[in-house]
Motif scaffolding. Structure first.
Motif, PDB file in Angstrom:
ATOM      1  N   PHE A 221       0.759  -1.317   0.005  1.00  0.00           N
ATOM      2  CA  PHE A 221       0.013  -0.011  -0.100  1.00  0.00           C
ATOM      3  C   PHE A 221       0.908   1.270  -0.008  1.00  0.00           C
ATOM      4  N   MET A 222       2.091   1.112  -0.123  1.00  0.00           N
ATOM      5  CA  MET A 222       3.077   2.270  -0.200  1.00  0.00           C
ATOM      6  C   MET A 222       2.603   3.322  -1.421  1.00  0.00           C
ATOM      7  N   PRO A 223       2.949   4.459  -1.000  1.00  0.00           N
ATOM      8  CA  PRO A 223       2.205   5.849  -1.902  1.00  0.00           C
ATOM      9  C   PRO A 223       2.737   5.435  -3.295  1.00  0.00           C
ATOM     10  N   ARG A 224       4.124   4.937  -3.404  1.00  0.00           N
ATOM     11  CA  ARG A 224       4.695   4.969  -4.934  1.00  0.00           C
ATOM     12  C   ARG A 224       5.776   4.016  -4.972  1.00  0.00           C
ATOM     13  N   PRO A 225       5.290   2.636  -4.870  1.00  0.00           N
ATOM     14  CA  PRO A 225       6.396   1.685  -4.780  1.00  0.00           C
ATOM     15  C   PRO A 225       7.008   1.461  -6.304  1.00  0.00           C
ATOM     16  N   ILE A 226       6.458   1.982  -7.438  1.00  0.00           N
ATOM     17  CA  ILE A 226       7.119   1.763  -8.451  1.00  0.00           C
ATOM     18  C   ILE A 226       7.209   2.940  -9.193  1.00  0.00           C
ATOM     19  N   PRO A 227       8.234   3.578  -9.428  1.00  0.00           N
ATOM     20  CA  PRO A 227       8.443   4.919  -9.686  1.00  0.00           C
ATOM     21  C   PRO A 227       7.811   5.371 -11.066  1.00  0.00           C
ATOM     22  N   GLU A 228       8.043   4.369 -11.837  1.00  0.00           N
ATOM     23  CA  GLU A 228       7.507   4.733 -13.348  1.00  0.00           C
ATOM     24  C   GLU A 228       5.872   4.559 -13.575  1.00  0.00           C
ATOM     25  N   TYR A 229       5.294   3.977 -12.363  1.00  0.00           N
ATOM     26  CA  TYR A 229       3.722   3.771 -12.376  1.00  0.00           C
ATOM     27  C   TYR A 229       3.417   5.020 -11.749  1.00  0.00           C
ATOM     28  N   GLY A 230       1.879   4.832 -11.727  1.00  0.00           N
ATOM     29  CA  GLY A 230       1.336   5.808 -10.772  1.00  0.00           C
ATOM     30  C   GLY A 230       1.217   5.443  -9.340  1.00  0.00           C
ATOM     31  N   GLY A 231       0.849   6.212  -8.493  1.00  0.00           N
ATOM     32  CA  GLY A 231       0.905   6.070  -7.056  1.00  0.00           C
ATOM     33  C   GLY A 231      -0.436   5.318  -6.548  1.00  0.00           C
ATOM     34  N   ASN A 232      -0.272   4.871  -5.284  1.00  0.00           N
ATOM     35  CA  ASN A 232      -1.614   4.364  -4.613  1.00  0.00           C
ATOM     36  C   ASN A 232      -2.146   5.625  -3.827  1.00  0.00           C
ATOM     37  N   GLY A 233      -3.360   5.414  -3.911  1.00  0.00           N
ATOM     38  CA  GLY A 233      -4.188   6.426  -3.130  1.00  0.00           C
ATOM     39  C   GLY A 233      -4.762   5.864  -1.946  1.00  0.00           C
ATOM     40  N   LEU A 234      -5.285   6.831  -0.899  1.00  0.00           N
ATOM     41  CA  LEU A 234      -5.989   6.455   0.204  1.00  0.00           C
ATOM     42  C   LEU A 234      -7.123   7.248   0.322  1.00  0.00           C
ATOM     43  N   HIS A 235      -8.496   6.896  -0.108  1.00  0.00           N
ATOM     44  CA  HIS A 235      -9.429   7.994  -0.064  1.00  0.00           C
ATOM     45  C   HIS A 235     -10.159   7.887   1.118  1.00  0.00           C
ATOM     46  N   VAL A 236     -10.287   8.976   1.962  1.00  0.00           N
ATOM     47  CA  VAL A 236     -10.982   8.875   3.206  1.00  0.00           C
ATOM     48  C   VAL A 236     -12.188   9.769   2.868  1.00  0.00           C
ATOM     49  N   ASN A 237     -13.210   9.275   3.000  1.00  0.00           N
ATOM     50  CA  ASN A 237     -14.668   9.837   2.721  1.00  0.00           C
ATOM     51  C   ASN A 237     -15.358  10.029   4.180  1.00  0.00           C
ATOM     52  N   LEU A 238     -15.421  11.308   4.649  1.00  0.00           N
ATOM     53  CA  LEU A 238     -15.924  11.629   5.846  1.00  0.00           C
ATOM     54  C   LEU A 238     -17.508  12.182   5.604  1.00  0.00           C
ATOM     55  N   SER A 239     -18.251  12.101   6.623  1.00  0.00           N
ATOM     56  CA  SER A 239     -19.514  12.533   6.853  1.00  0.00           C
ATOM     57  C   SER A 239     -19.789  12.793   8.196  1.00  0.00           C
ATOM     58  N   LEU A 240     -20.816  13.373   8.556  1.00  0.00           N
ATOM     59  CA  LEU A 240     -21.241  13.740   9.937  1.00  0.00           C
ATOM     60  C   LEU A 240     -22.381  13.592   9.947  1.00  0.00           C
ATOM     61  N   GLU A 241     -22.892  12.642  11.131  1.00  0.00           N
ATOM     62  CA  GLU A 241     -24.219  12.371  11.218  1.00  0.00           C
ATOM     63  C   GLU A 241     -24.823  13.293  12.560  1.00  0.00           C
ATOM     64  N   ASP A 242     -25.937  13.784  12.394  1.00  0.00           N
ATOM     65  CA  ASP A 242     -26.571  14.661  13.253  1.00  0.00           C
ATOM     66  C   ASP A 242     -27.567  14.026  14.443  1.00  0.00           C
ATOM     67  N   SER A 243     -28.069  14.628  15.297  1.00  0.00           N
ATOM     68  CA  SER A 243     -28.945  13.754  16.245  1.00  0.00           C
ATOM     69  C   SER A 243     -29.844  13.233  15.898  1.00  0.00           C
ATOM     70  N   SER A 244     -30.357  13.537  14.537  1.00  0.00           N
ATOM     71  CA  SER A 244     -31.645  12.965  13.931  1.00  0.00           C
ATOM     72  C   SER A 244     -31.183  11.943  13.052  1.00  0.00           C
ATOM     73  N   GLY A 245     -29.894  11.661  12.885  1.00  0.00           N
ATOM     74  CA  GLY A 245     -29.549  10.497  12.091  1.00  0.00           C
ATOM     75  C   GLY A 245     -29.255  10.692  10.325  1.00  0.00           C
ATOM     76  N   ASN A 246     -29.289  12.245  10.229  1.00  0.00           N
ATOM     77  CA  ASN A 246     -29.099  12.862   8.922  1.00  0.00           C
ATOM     78  C   ASN A 246     -27.684  13.034   8.881  1.00  0.00           C
ATOM     79  N   ASN A 247     -27.522  13.011   7.561  1.00  0.00           N
ATOM     80  CA  ASN A 247     -25.911  13.592   6.918  1.00  0.00           C
ATOM     81  C   ASN A 247     -25.883  15.308   6.986  1.00  0.00           C
TER      82      ASN A 247
END
Length: 283
Positions: A221-247
Motif C-alpha cells: 500500500f506504499m504511496p509509490r512503490p514503482i517510480p515509473e507507475y502511478g501512485g497508490n491513493g487512500l481515499h477517506v470519505n468523511l460525513s457527519l451524522e446529526d442527532s436525527s441520523g441525517n448527513n
C-alpha cells in the motif's frame, strides 16, 4: 468457531507508522491483556530510534499496557487464532501518541458538538511478484486495466484469495477492482462509525498482505512503490451524522448540495493543509 475454541489470540494495535504491532497470547491468559515497550513509538521505518517526547526513550524505555474486550475477539485468518485490536495505556491513562487514542479524541470532539463522524475508506495497492534476482517486480497482468475484473486482471488469483478470505471472516467489502496501472487494485470497505471503520481497515490490510504473502506475492500500500507507475491513493470519505441520523454535510436546498458545515470542514482542511501534509504525506 466459538471464542473459547481459539488456541491463540493475536492482539494487534496500529502504531504511528501504520504497522501492525502485537503479540500472540494463549486464550487462557488473554483476558489479562499484555504489555509492550512504550518506546516502540519512537521507531522509524529503518528501525532507527529518536528521543521523541512521550515515548520514554530517555526514561528507561518503560512498558505500556494493551487492553481489549474479550467479546471483541473475532475469527482470524490463521487456523485456531482469533484476532482483536487493543488499546494502549500507561499508568492507567491512554497513551497520547497511540493512533486509536488520537482518533478517539477526535471523535469525542465531534460528539461534543452533536455530530457522529462516519468514515468510508478506499484503499489502493500493488501486487508484486518475485523476480529472478530475489527482489520484487510488478505483477504480470498484461490484460489489466482501470476497473478491470476477472482472470486477465488477476491471473494468479491473489486478489480473489483476499476477497474470499475477507468474505469468510465477515469483512464488509464494498467493491474490488483493477486500478489504473498493471497489478494495481482498489479495495473499498463499507462506511461505518469512525473507530469501527479504522479498526476494520487496519485488520483488512493486515489480512490482505498476509494472504498475498501466503500465495508467494507481495501486496504493498506504499504511496509509490514503482517510480515509473502511478501512485497508490487512500481515499477517506468523511460525513457527519446529526442527532436525527441525517448527513449534516448535505443541504439539498444549496446549489452545490453542501451544507455550511461541509464548507467549514473544507475550509479547515485547506487552512491546515501544510501541517496535515507532514503527517499524511511525509515523503
Amino acid at each position: 468457531m466459538g471464542t473459547d475454541e481459539y488456541r491463540r489470540v493475536r492482539v494487534l494495535w496500529p502504531d504511528h507508522l501504520n504497522l501492525a504491532r502485537g503479540k500472540y497470547l494463549p486464550y487462557r491468559l488473554a483476558e489479562r491483556g499484555t504489555r509492550h515497550c512504550l518506546t516502540v513509538l519512537s521507531l522509524e521505518y529503518d528501525r532507527d530510534m529518536s528521543p521523541i517526547p512521550g515515548t520514554g526513550f530517555l526514561e528507561g524505555m518503560p512498558d505500556m499496557d494493551c487492553h481489549f474486550d474479550m467479546s471483541e475477539i473475532r475469527p482470524g485468518w490463521e487456523d485456531g487464532v482469533g484476532v482483536v485490536v487493543g488499546d494502549l495505556e500507561r499508568n492507567g491513562e491512554p497513551v497520547p501518541l497511540a493512533p486509536r487514542t488520537v482518533l478517539r479524541n477526535a471523535v469525542s470532539a465531534w460528539e461534543s458538538m452533536g455530530f457522529k463522524p462516519k468514515v468510508g475508506i478506499e484503499l489502493e495497492a500493488y501486487v508484486m511478484e518475485p523476480d529472478p534476482d530475489g527482489g520484487w517486480r510488478p505483477y504480470n497482468a498484461p490484460g489489466s486495466m482501470v476497473y478491470g475484473t476477472g482472470v486477465r486482471t488477476d491471473p494468479a488469483g491473489i486478489v480473489r484469495a483476499i476477497d474470499e478470505t475477507a468474505d469468510r471472516l465477515g469483512f464488509r467489502v464494498e467493491s474490488i477492482n483493477g486500478e489504473f496501472d498493471m497489478g494495481q487494485f482498489e479495495l473499498t470497505l463499507e462506511f461505518d462509525d469512525a473507530m469501527a471503520c479504522a479498526d476494520e481497515v487496519f485488520l483488512f490490510r493486515t489480512m490482505a498482505m498476509e494472504v498475498a504473502a501466503q500465495n508467494g506475492h507481495l501486496l504493498t500500500f506504499m504511496p509509490r512503490p514503482i517510480p515509473e507507475y502511478g501512485g497508490n491513493g487512500l481515499h477517506v470519505n468523511l460525513s457527519l451524522e446529526d442527532s436525527s441520523g441525517n448527513n449534516a454535510m448535505v443541504d439539498l436546498s444549496a446549489p452545490d448540495g453542501l451544507s455550511a458545515l461541509a464548507k467549514f470542514c473544507i475550509a479547515g482542511q485547506l487552512h491546515h493543509m501544510s501541517a496535515m501534509a507532514a503527517l499524511c504525506a511525509p515523503t
